[in-house]
Design a protein around this motif. Structure first.
Motif, PDB file in Angstrom:
ATOM      1  N   TYR A  25       3.312  -7.153   5.727  1.00 48.67           N
ATOM      2  CA  TYR A  25       3.141  -6.466   7.013  1.00 48.67           C
ATOM      3  C   TYR A  25       1.668  -6.408   7.399  1.00 48.67           C
ATOM      4  CZ  TYR A  25       2.763  -2.646  10.366  1.00 48.67           C
ATOM      5  OH  TYR A  25       2.453  -1.886  11.463  1.00 48.67           O
ATOM      6  N   ASN A  26       0.806  -6.119   6.420  1.00 47.93           N
ATOM      7  CA  ASN A  26      -0.623  -6.027   6.715  1.00 47.93           C
ATOM      8  C   ASN A  26      -1.180  -7.363   7.200  1.00 47.93           C
ATOM      9  OD1 ASN A  26      -0.683  -3.356   5.994  1.00 47.93           O
ATOM     10  ND2 ASN A  26      -1.441  -3.714   3.920  1.00 47.93           N
ATOM     11  N   LEU A  27      -0.793  -8.443   6.541  1.00 48.57           N
ATOM     12  CA  LEU A  27      -1.268  -9.759   6.963  1.00 48.57           C
ATOM     13  C   LEU A  27      -0.725 -10.111   8.341  1.00 48.57           C
ATOM     14  CD1 LEU A  27      -2.762 -12.373   6.441  1.00 48.57           C
ATOM     15  CD2 LEU A  27      -0.769 -13.206   5.166  1.00 48.57           C
ATOM     16  N   THR A  28       0.507  -9.741   8.600  1.00 49.76           N
ATOM     17  CA  THR A  28       1.115 -10.037   9.903  1.00 49.76           C
ATOM     18  C   THR A  28       0.407  -9.288  11.024  1.00 49.76           C
ATOM     19  OG1 THR A  28       3.274 -10.408   8.868  1.00 49.76           O
ATOM     20  CG2 THR A  28       3.254  -9.962  11.233  1.00 49.76           C
ATOM     21  N   ILE A  29       0.121  -8.014  10.809  1.00 48.26           N
ATOM     22  CA  ILE A  29      -0.512  -7.225  11.866  1.00 48.26           C
ATOM     23  C   ILE A  29      -1.956  -7.667  12.085  1.00 48.26           C
ATOM     24  CG2 ILE A  29      -1.420  -5.305  10.492  1.00 48.26           C
ATOM     25  CD1 ILE A  29       0.447  -4.989  13.837  1.00 48.26           C
ATOM     26  N   LEU A  30      -2.645  -8.065  11.009  1.00 46.91           N
ATOM     27  CA  LEU A  30      -4.006  -8.580  11.156  1.00 46.91           C
ATOM     28  C   LEU A  30      -4.006  -9.898  11.933  1.00 46.91           C
ATOM     29  CD1 LEU A  30      -5.518  -7.866   7.624  1.00 46.91           C
ATOM     30  CD2 LEU A  30      -6.262  -6.859   9.788  1.00 46.91           C
ATOM     31  N   THR A  31      -3.054 -10.748  11.625  1.00 50.35           N
ATOM     32  CA  THR A  31      -2.942 -12.025  12.337  1.00 50.35           C
ATOM     33  C   THR A  31      -2.630 -11.801  13.808  1.00 50.35           C
ATOM     34  OG1 THR A  31      -2.154 -13.098  10.312  1.00 50.35           O
ATOM     35  CG2 THR A  31      -1.720 -14.224  12.401  1.00 50.35           C
ATOM     36  N   GLU A  32      -1.734 -10.871  14.065  1.00 47.86           N
ATOM     37  CA  GLU A  32      -1.378 -10.564  15.453  1.00 47.86           C
ATOM     38  C   GLU A  32      -2.589 -10.016  16.207  1.00 47.86           C
ATOM     39  OE1 GLU A  32       2.205  -8.283  17.916  1.00 47.86           O
ATOM     40  OE2 GLU A  32       1.935  -7.928  15.759  1.00 47.86           O
ATOM     41  N   TYR A  33      -3.393  -9.206  15.535  1.00 49.29           N
ATOM     42  CA  TYR A  33      -4.590  -8.655  16.175  1.00 49.29           C
ATOM     43  C   TYR A  33      -5.588  -9.765  16.500  1.00 49.29           C
ATOM     44  CZ  TYR A  33      -8.495  -5.566  17.158  1.00 49.29           C
ATOM     45  OH  TYR A  33      -9.544  -4.927  17.778  1.00 49.29           O
ATOM     46  N   VAL A  34      -5.745 -10.702  15.577  1.00 43.45           N
ATOM     47  CA  VAL A  34      -6.654 -11.825  15.829  1.00 43.45           C
ATOM     48  C   VAL A  34      -6.188 -12.619  17.045  1.00 43.45           C
ATOM     49  CG1 VAL A  34      -7.475 -14.035  14.931  1.00 43.45           C
ATOM     50  CG2 VAL A  34      -7.468 -12.019  13.455  1.00 43.45           C
ATOM     51  N   MET A  35      -4.895 -12.898  17.120  1.00 44.66           N
ATOM     52  CA  MET A  35      -4.364 -13.729  18.196  1.00 44.66           C
ATOM     53  C   MET A  35      -4.341 -13.014  19.545  1.00 44.66           C
ATOM     54  SD  MET A  35      -3.820 -16.638  16.894  1.00 44.66           S
ATOM     55  CE  MET A  35      -2.931 -17.374  18.270  1.00 44.66           C
ATOM     56  N   LYS A  36      -4.127 -11.710  19.523  1.00 43.78           N
ATOM     57  CA  LYS A  36      -3.979 -10.977  20.781  1.00 43.78           C
ATOM     58  C   LYS A  36      -5.268 -10.312  21.262  1.00 43.78           C
ATOM     59  CE  LYS A  36       0.969  -9.901  20.502  1.00 43.78           C
ATOM     60  NZ  LYS A  36       1.978  -8.806  20.489  1.00 43.78           N
ATOM     61  N   VAL A  37      -6.176 -10.018  20.331  1.00 46.43           N
ATOM     62  CA  VAL A  37      -7.378  -9.266  20.709  1.00 46.43           C
ATOM     63  C   VAL A  37      -8.653 -10.054  20.403  1.00 46.43           C
ATOM     64  CG1 VAL A  37      -8.653  -7.103  20.452  1.00 46.43           C
ATOM     65  CG2 VAL A  37      -6.158  -7.109  20.253  1.00 46.43           C
ATOM     66  N   TYR A  38      -8.861 -10.364  19.126  1.00 46.41           N
ATOM     67  CA  TYR A  38     -10.145 -10.934  18.719  1.00 46.41           C
ATOM     68  C   TYR A  38     -10.395 -12.311  19.330  1.00 46.41           C
ATOM     69  CZ  TYR A  38     -13.967 -12.642  15.861  1.00 46.41           C
ATOM     70  OH  TYR A  38     -15.165 -13.171  15.454  1.00 46.41           O
ATOM     71  N   ALA A  39      -9.462 -13.238  19.157  1.00 46.98           N
ATOM     72  CA  ALA A  39      -9.670 -14.608  19.635  1.00 46.98           C
ATOM     73  C   ALA A  39      -9.821 -14.683  21.156  1.00 46.98           C
ATOM     74  CB  ALA A  39      -8.536 -15.515  19.153  1.00 46.98           C
ATOM     75  N   PRO A  40      -8.925 -14.055  21.940  1.00 45.79           N
ATOM     76  CA  PRO A  40      -9.118 -14.104  23.398  1.00 45.79           C
ATOM     77  C   PRO A  40     -10.449 -13.498  23.839  1.00 45.79           C
ATOM     78  CG  PRO A  40      -6.902 -13.352  22.864  1.00 45.79           C
ATOM     79  CD  PRO A  40      -7.660 -13.373  21.579  1.00 45.79           C
ATOM     80  N   THR A  41     -10.843 -12.395  23.203  1.00 44.76           N
ATOM     81  CA  THR A  41     -12.111 -11.761  23.568  1.00 44.76           C
ATOM     82  C   THR A  41     -13.287 -12.653  23.211  1.00 44.76           C
ATOM     83  OG1 THR A  41     -11.140  -9.572  23.214  1.00 44.76           O
ATOM     84  CG2 THR A  41     -13.540  -9.710  23.258  1.00 44.76           C
ATOM     85  N   TRP A  42     -13.204 -13.330  22.074  1.00 48.04           N
ATOM     86  CA  TRP A  42     -14.286 -14.229  21.653  1.00 48.04           C
ATOM     87  C   TRP A  42     -14.500 -15.321  22.693  1.00 48.04           C
ATOM     88  CZ3 TRP A  42     -15.175 -19.337  20.440  1.00 48.04           C
ATOM     89  CH2 TRP A  42     -16.319 -19.616  19.684  1.00 48.04           C
TER      90      TRP A  42
END
Length: 238
Positions: A25-42
């Motif tokens: 679950y932790n890896l899934t939520i971190l991955t989802e955060y990267v795809m939805k927040v971090y990467a688009p913002t970058w």
């Protein structure tokens, strides 16, 4: 994972996720955060790196992170509040001056003119305190309660006359010179890396200064290649 470079960390998280048959679950939520927040913002920061867009990017991070469950928002929201420098009214006003919507630019101008008319004690150093944010705001300029704050003028506009500001907001160009400062610290990170290399290579202030200056001069003198083909052509010519 090394946390020294967040982009590398994000890439490694994604690589770990796709190579894990049953991700936790932790890896899934971190991955989802990267795809939805971090990467688009970058990518958005890369496309629009000016300080005039800083408040827009900060607001974008807030909006994108609303998908998180309640227990994780309790972790993320205090970090957003604590690091929300681009949510400060001074930076919000910069963003408003360069907004694509004319009525927002006019609103920003009126608020700056109101700051100039206010009788603040100019002999005191202003405190740059991050205000409380409305994380459910519908737009970036609604992040703060303007009526409850003492609004100060952005330092970048202090030396610009009222008439010049009026002309500026009438038609916002692609780049406004006085707002052409980056909203990120990538250049600072490069300097830290260079200073670290100099400290490891030589001793003494003058030696480090010479090392750094020679490195910078060398990089400037090197040709810049837009494509690999251009680089290969130079190799053939030489």
């Amino acid at each position: 994972m090394a946390h020294s470079r967040w982009l590398t960390t994000a890439n490694r998280l994604l690589r770990l996720y796709i190579s894990t048959k049953n991700p936790s679950y932790n890896l899934t939520i971190l991955t989802e955060y990267v795809m939805k927040v971090y990467a688009p913002t970058w990518f958005e920061i890369k496309i629009r790196p000016s300080c005039r867009h800083g408040s827009y990017h900060f607001f974008g991070i807030i909006r994108k992170s609303r998908f998180l469950p309640k227990e994780l928002k309790k972790v993320v929201d205090p970090v957003l509040q604590r690091n929300g420098y681009f949510g400060h009214p001074e930076n919000l006003l910069l963003a408003m001056l360069a907004d694509d919507r004319k009525y927002i630019r006019e609103l920003g101008l009126r608020r700056i003119l109101k700051c100039r008319q206010a009788k603040h004690n100019v002999n005191l150093v202003r405190e740059f305190n991050i205000p409380s944010f409305n994380l459910n705001a519908d737009d970036y300029f609604e992040l703060v309660s303007w009526q409850s704050l003492t609004i100060t003028e952005p330092p970048l506009t202090v030396k610009i006359s009222d008439n010049e500001l009026q002309e500026m907001i009438s038609d916002v160009p692609a780049e406004i010179e006085m707002l052409n400062f980056p909203c990120h610290s990538q250049a600072v990170e490069r300097c830290v890396k260079l200073v670290t290399e100099a400290s490891a290579a030589v001793c003494g202030y003058e030696a480090r200064d010479g090392f750094i200056r020679s490195r910078i001069a060398s990089r400037v003198s090197l040709p810049k290649f837009e494509t690999k083909g251009q680089y290969c052509q130079v190799l053939k010519d030489n």
